[in-house]
Scaffold this active site. Sequence first.
Site, PDB file in Angstrom:
ATOM      1  N   SER A   1       0.822  -1.215   0.000  1.00 53.97           N
ATOM      2  CA  SER A   1       0.000   0.000   0.000  1.00 53.97           C
ATOM      3  C   SER A   1       0.854   1.263   0.000  1.00 53.97           C
ATOM      4  CB  SER A   1      -0.927   0.009   1.218  1.00 53.97           C
ATOM      5  OG  SER A   1      -0.148  -0.045   2.402  1.00 53.97           O
ATOM      6  N   HIS A   2       2.090   1.164   0.459  1.00 54.14           N
ATOM      7  CA  HIS A   2       2.969   2.331   0.468  1.00 54.14           C
ATOM      8  C   HIS A   2       4.144   2.208  -0.504  1.00 54.14           C
ATOM      9  CE1 HIS A   2       0.744   3.051   4.214  1.00 54.14           C
ATOM     10  NE2 HIS A   2       0.949   4.320   3.928  1.00 54.14           N
TER      11      HIS A   2
ATOM     12  N   GLU B   1      -8.207   1.296   2.229  1.00 50.13           N
ATOM     13  CA  GLU B   1      -9.015   0.079   2.312  1.00 50.13           C
ATOM     14  C   GLU B   1     -10.458   0.353   1.903  1.00 50.13           C
ATOM     15  OE1 GLU B   1      -8.159  -2.612   5.843  1.00 50.13           O
ATOM     16  OE2 GLU B   1      -7.170  -0.779   6.478  1.00 50.13           O
TER      17      GLU B   1
END
Lengths: 336, 336
Positions: A43-44, A184
């Site tokens: 996600s990063h 999310e």
Amino acid sequence: MILTEAALAGLIAEALARHGMSARNAVLVAAVVAAAERDGAASHGLLRMPGYIATLKSGWVDGTAEPVVERPAPAIVMVDARNGFAQVAHAAAREAGLAAVREAGMAAICIRDSHHFAALWPDVEPFAEQGLVALTVVNTRSRIVVWGGKRKVLGTNPMAFACPRADAPPFVWDQASSLRAQGEVLLARTEGHRVPEGVGLDAAGKPTTDPAAILDGGALLPFGGHKGAGIAFMIEVLAAALTGGRFGFQDESAKFPGAQTSNAGQFLLLIDPARSAGDAFAGRVSALVAALREAGSERLPGEARQRRREQALRDGIVVPDAAYQRLLAMTQEATG
Amino acid sequence: MILTEAALAGLIAEALARHGMSARNAVLVAAVVAAAERDGAASHGLLRMPGYIATLKSGWVDGTAEPVVERPAPAIVMVDARNGFAQVAHAAAREAGLAAVREAGMAAICIRDSHHFAALWPDVEPFAEQGLVALTVVNTRSRIVVWGGKRKVLGTNPMAFACPRADAPPFVWDQASSLRAQGEVLLARTEGHRVPEGVGLDAAGKPTTDPAAILDGGALLPFGGHKGAGIAFMIEVLAAALTGGRFGFQDESAKFPGAQTSNAGQFLLLIDPARSAGDAFAGRVSALVAALREAGSERLPGEARQRRREQALRDGIVVPDAAYQRLLAMTQEATG
């Protein structure tokens, strides 16, 4: 494609420099994006690159910023990030912060006018590798509703903590003040499924499990109810009021179409355990972790990341072909 | 009975001194018990007196302890509480802590070998009244299960935060790392009702809503799942490993029948906002609170306590007759 961390970071830096970052600043931001990819923190990792580039293109962030560092008190380091990325501010403040903590036993690095779009653990882990305890908090644009409110004021305000251990790499955790990350909820909307109860409210301030209702004028909720709200409030005070940074509700990114970052602040606390607990500290943290394992705790934070990191350092970082091609395109595309 | 705060504190001090505390130490502990009663924080008021007295009688705590204060680094104050109550250690460290924060811009008071049986906000609020930001954490004997574990290791580990405001008394919150306090579960057992899901586990590590199963070899759960666990872990590290205090799982109170306190540690962080944010700080905190109110947040922490305090200072503290008689008896009973 299988890449080394250095090769991946090099490509990322090239892409960032292509879109207006100075070479030096691009290398600093690229390092944390590559580290996230290395550790399997998708996600990063590369997923964030379109956001970095869109934000640079929007003019909301200054990719060439040169931070200004001051030390107004023996234990306080102040950094004006000059509307640049937080990683650039950290690099500028590192030496002064280390000098302050070695001299005073404890120090704070207070960063204002900064953009944090990366994972937070890279800001604390390197200090713990040098034997220090490190705690950092960042505020973000308004995203959560607290204490019975109807509209969002506080940000998702993440926090990261790291401390050295005697027998293993530092113990590190990193968590947002919202129950679920904004990303999310975006994913749930894209995939067409509901989110659990307690994740968010709609625009009228009513509980909902519809991700679109949360995203379209609604808000997220804090983790742990009013207690998570207390943490989020404290973070807003430390990261913004104490540093001179903007509060989440003062963010103006909406005026810059494409901008995905928050202009906010960051507070980083460093403590030298040698000045209080002495040499015993790291061994005691190890004993605490051993007691948790013996009691059956099997989901300790940071462990999965550590395993993925070891594998990546041994075997290289696996980048899917499509993602690799997208990254290559970012290094070449016109920047108009 | 209606008593002034001073009169109530005087009686409490008399009762504590009757059971083995030095006069000076009794006054320091009595002040926080009376303040809790004044603020309507009943769970930490007179209700705690039997626990204080049983613990003193057990020999587990030293009511006459004289703490030793050192300042090993410009920003670090270390306090050996000598197995006494934390309030005595705070009084001993206060001057050194204030000197350190004024000189260094930030300071930590690290307390070990101490017993904290009171509310936590009295440890931070007075500093915020002097314009400082204060954050404190205390560890306790093992009470919660974290990260998928089967047995308790970490304590209920409370945390309190206070910061000054421009237009009102300090903003203060105080919360445990467990979803519910141990005292609430005790009350549920006494009253014969179940507790909500998520509050605790039974002795086999299975979720239960039966308070007796939680209390008889079971455990509490943290607030906010793995994120609250991260907070509780950090508190154990800061309050115990960093100070030289005992971890919760090293507590030996069970060897002293009647003992109700934990011998543990405490970490107190003080920050002088004048050295970073300058004069703007308190006004910005007020602006943040105003934004929260405007967004509909009506349940801000500390507000109900503040209202009850104002009423008690105006009209006196109402002590039910039975509680008053019990307190009088404590001042007179044989101490065998």
